[in-house]
Each structure stands twice: as C-alpha cells, then as structure tokens.
Design a protein around this motif. Structure first.
Motif, PDB file in Angstrom:
ATOM      1  N   TYR A  54      15.467 -36.255 -28.814  1.00 11.76           N
ATOM      2  CA  TYR A  54      16.936 -36.514 -29.270  1.00 11.76           C
ATOM      3  C   TYR A  54      16.889 -37.917 -29.816  1.00 11.76           C
ATOM      4  O   TYR A  54      17.876 -38.640 -29.427  1.00 11.76           O
ATOM      5  CB  TYR A  54      18.003 -36.087 -28.432  1.00 11.76           C
ATOM      6  N   THR A  55      16.073 -38.103 -30.801  1.00 13.05           N
ATOM      7  CA  THR A  55      16.288 -39.492 -31.370  1.00 13.05           C
ATOM      8  C   THR A  55      17.113 -39.639 -32.365  1.00 13.05           C
ATOM      9  O   THR A  55      17.382 -38.747 -33.267  1.00 13.05           O
ATOM     10  CB  THR A  55      14.835 -39.993 -31.950  1.00 13.05           C
ATOM     11  N   THR A  56      17.982 -40.735 -32.480  1.00  9.76           N
ATOM     12  CA  THR A  56      18.888 -40.940 -33.742  1.00  9.76           C
ATOM     13  C   THR A  56      18.386 -42.242 -34.565  1.00  9.76           C
ATOM     14  O   THR A  56      18.050 -43.230 -34.037  1.00  9.76           O
ATOM     15  CB  THR A  56      20.067 -41.331 -33.149  1.00  9.76           C
ATOM     16  N   SER A  57      18.664 -41.970 -35.929  1.00 14.41           N
ATOM     17  CA  SER A  57      18.492 -43.337 -36.668  1.00 14.41           C
ATOM     18  C   SER A  57      19.528 -44.298 -36.762  1.00 14.41           C
ATOM     19  O   SER A  57      20.335 -44.087 -35.954  1.00 14.41           O
ATOM     20  CB  SER A  57      18.049 -42.702 -38.243  1.00 14.41           C
ATOM     21  N   GLN A  58      18.983 -45.250 -37.239  1.00 13.73           N
ATOM     22  CA  GLN A  58      20.034 -46.505 -37.391  1.00 13.73           C
ATOM     23  C   GLN A  58      20.910 -45.862 -38.429  1.00 13.73           C
ATOM     24  O   GLN A  58      21.125 -45.290 -39.389  1.00 13.73           O
ATOM     25  CB  GLN A  58      19.502 -47.753 -37.811  1.00 13.73           C
ATOM     26  N   PRO A  59      22.213 -46.494 -38.352  1.00 12.26           N
ATOM     27  CA  PRO A  59      23.206 -46.231 -39.220  1.00 12.26           C
ATOM     28  C   PRO A  59      23.014 -46.732 -40.620  1.00 12.26           C
ATOM     29  O   PRO A  59      22.213 -47.666 -40.951  1.00 12.26           O
ATOM     30  CB  PRO A  59      24.542 -46.801 -38.705  1.00 12.26           C
ATOM     31  N   SER A  60      23.243 -46.016 -41.523  1.00 17.29           N
ATOM     32  CA  SER A  60      23.061 -46.523 -42.979  1.00 17.29           C
ATOM     33  C   SER A  60      24.058 -47.773 -43.225  1.00 17.29           C
ATOM     34  O   SER A  60      24.738 -48.050 -42.567  1.00 17.29           O
ATOM     35  CB  SER A  60      23.593 -45.401 -44.094  1.00 17.29           C
ATOM     36  N   ASP A  61      23.574 -48.275 -44.281  1.00 20.07           N
ATOM     37  CA  ASP A  61      24.648 -49.294 -44.690  1.00 20.07           C
ATOM     38  C   ASP A  61      25.958 -48.744 -45.200  1.00 20.07           C
ATOM     39  O   ASP A  61      26.094 -47.750 -45.385  1.00 20.07           O
ATOM     40  CB  ASP A  61      23.992 -50.083 -46.096  1.00 20.07           C
ATOM     41  N   VAL A  62      26.848 -49.733 -44.787  1.00 23.14           N
ATOM     42  CA  VAL A  62      28.236 -49.561 -45.003  1.00 23.14           C
ATOM     43  C   VAL A  62      28.649 -48.951 -46.474  1.00 23.14           C
ATOM     44  O   VAL A  62      28.231 -49.653 -47.567  1.00 23.14           O
ATOM     45  CB  VAL A  62      29.405 -50.236 -44.589  1.00 23.14           C
ATOM     46  N   LEU A  63      29.149 -47.846 -46.908  1.00 23.85           N
ATOM     47  CA  LEU A  63      29.761 -47.646 -48.081  1.00 23.85           C
ATOM     48  C   LEU A  63      31.234 -47.469 -48.123  1.00 23.85           C
ATOM     49  O   LEU A  63      31.942 -46.862 -47.378  1.00 23.85           O
ATOM     50  CB  LEU A  63      29.169 -46.055 -48.412  1.00 23.85           C
TER      51      LEU A  63
END
Length: 231
Positions: A54-63
């Motif tokens: 259950y790995t999760t990526s880093q959040p994207s840059d803010v849009l």
C-alpha cells in the motif's frame, strides 16, 4: 453561476499516460457570499497501490484552478506600443478597478496557452508584465486577470484582448542598423555598379567602332600605294 466542465489529469512522473482523470461538472463560483462553496482553489493529486504494501506517491505540484467572473474586468495596455521589433522589450500593464478587492495577484494570459504565462504580486492596483527580447513567437492576443491569494480564490473577468505584433528584423545579428538605412545603401550600391558597367560598355563600344573604321579604311590605303605613278 458559471457552469462548465473541466478535466484534471493526474500523471506519474516520466510517464506519458495519466494515472487518473478527474472530471469537474458544473464548474462554478458561488455568488451568494465570498465564502460560498465553489470549484476554484488549489488542487493536488497522488496515486497509490491497492495491494500490500500500500505505497503512496508524493503529492503532485499544486495546481491553482481559477474560475473567472467574480470581479469586474481589469484593463490591459502595452508600453511603449503593441507593435514591437524583435529583440526589443514591451511592457503589458494590467490595472484593476479601484476599491474592488485587496490582497490579490495578477496573471497574464495568452490565447492558445492552457495556463497563465506570468504571475505578479502588485503593490497597488496594477502590475507590469515585462516581455524582454521578444521574438515573432510572442505575437498573439493577451489578456489579464486578478484574483484572490487565498480561499475562495475568486478571479475577475478577463480583460479585453490586446493583440501584440512582433516584427522580425532582416538584419541578422546587427540590430543597430535600421532596415531603411540598409535598403538605401543597397540601392546606392546598385546605382554605382550600374554606372560603372555603363562606362565600361561605352569604352568597349568606342574600341570596337575604332577597329571597324580602321578595318574599313585599310583596303583603300593599300590601293593608292599600289599605283603611285598612275594619274
């Protein structure tokens, strides 16, 4: 109420296909009060595995998503002119109406671009977007908006479109010489060359005429010397 729909695509870094596509239906600003629910705001996305571990990526840059139409439109002007030569500078000045809203940012938009090309935090009611060393690619229709820096992120109507024309120079790497000067020098050089060519043709023609007369008189001279004593 402003009603549209919008797709937000979430990508994994260096992967061409999106991980997810989110659709916002009924894109709107609440006109009831300044804190009403709307779709404008800051968005991020992330992806995760549905199996252990259950790995999760880093959040994207803010849009930052802006929904325009919350405030009166600003004005947009070009200085010194909307017609500019390649390699020069033009400043696009965006000014909002007085006493509308404080604590704002300005954004410069260009037709055909999916996101603002410049952002600016003004000290007063205006912002100057400086385009340095413009090229022909900078030709196009520009507009600007102003918007709140925090929730609910209300944005103004876009300004009237301003068309910028960038004229290419034909002088290579020498911008200090004007096209009219170069054209005049080129014409003068052509006149001088044509004059010299005419003089050369006249001289050659004179030589040819002299040779023709010499050849024409030569047989008469021979006959008179052949019979010197004959009357």
């Amino acid at each position: 109420m402003i009603s549209q729909f919008l797709f937000l695509l979430c990508f994994e870094q260096n992967v061409a296909q999106p991980r997810a596509i989110f659709m916002i239906i009924g894109l709107c600003l609440s006109q009831r009060d300044m804190t009403g629910d709307g779709n404008a705001g800051e968005y991020t996305c992330e992806y995760y595995t549905i199996l252990s571990p259950y790995t999760t990526s880093q959040p994207s840059d803010v849009l930052l998503l802006l929904v325009t139409g919350g405030f009166p439109k600003p004005s947009l002007q070009a200085y010194p002119s909307r017609n500019v030569t390649a390699g020069k500078k033009v400043t696009l000045q965006c000014q909002k109406p007085y006493n509308v809203v404080d604590y704002i940012r300005f954004s410069l938009l260009k037709e055909g671009m999916s996101e603002p090309i410049r952002h600016w935090r003004p000290l007063g009611n205006m912002a100057g977007f400086s385009l340095q060393n413009v090229t022909v690619k900078d030709t196009g229709n520009y507009s600007c908006v102003y918007y709140q820096k925090s929730s609910p992120f209300w944005a103004s109507h876009p300004s009237d479109s301003l068309e910028i024309w960038v004229t290419a120079t034909t002088l290579g790497d020498n911008p200090s010489v004007s096209p009219s000067t170069t054209s005049g020098d080129y014409t003068k050089g052509n006149v001088i060359r044509l004059g010299l060519a005419a003089v050369v043709l006249i001289i050659i023609g004179a030589f040819l005429i002299e040779a023709w007369y010499s050849q024409k008189e030569s047989p008469r001279g021979s006959r008179s010397h052949s019979f010197p004593g004959k009357q």
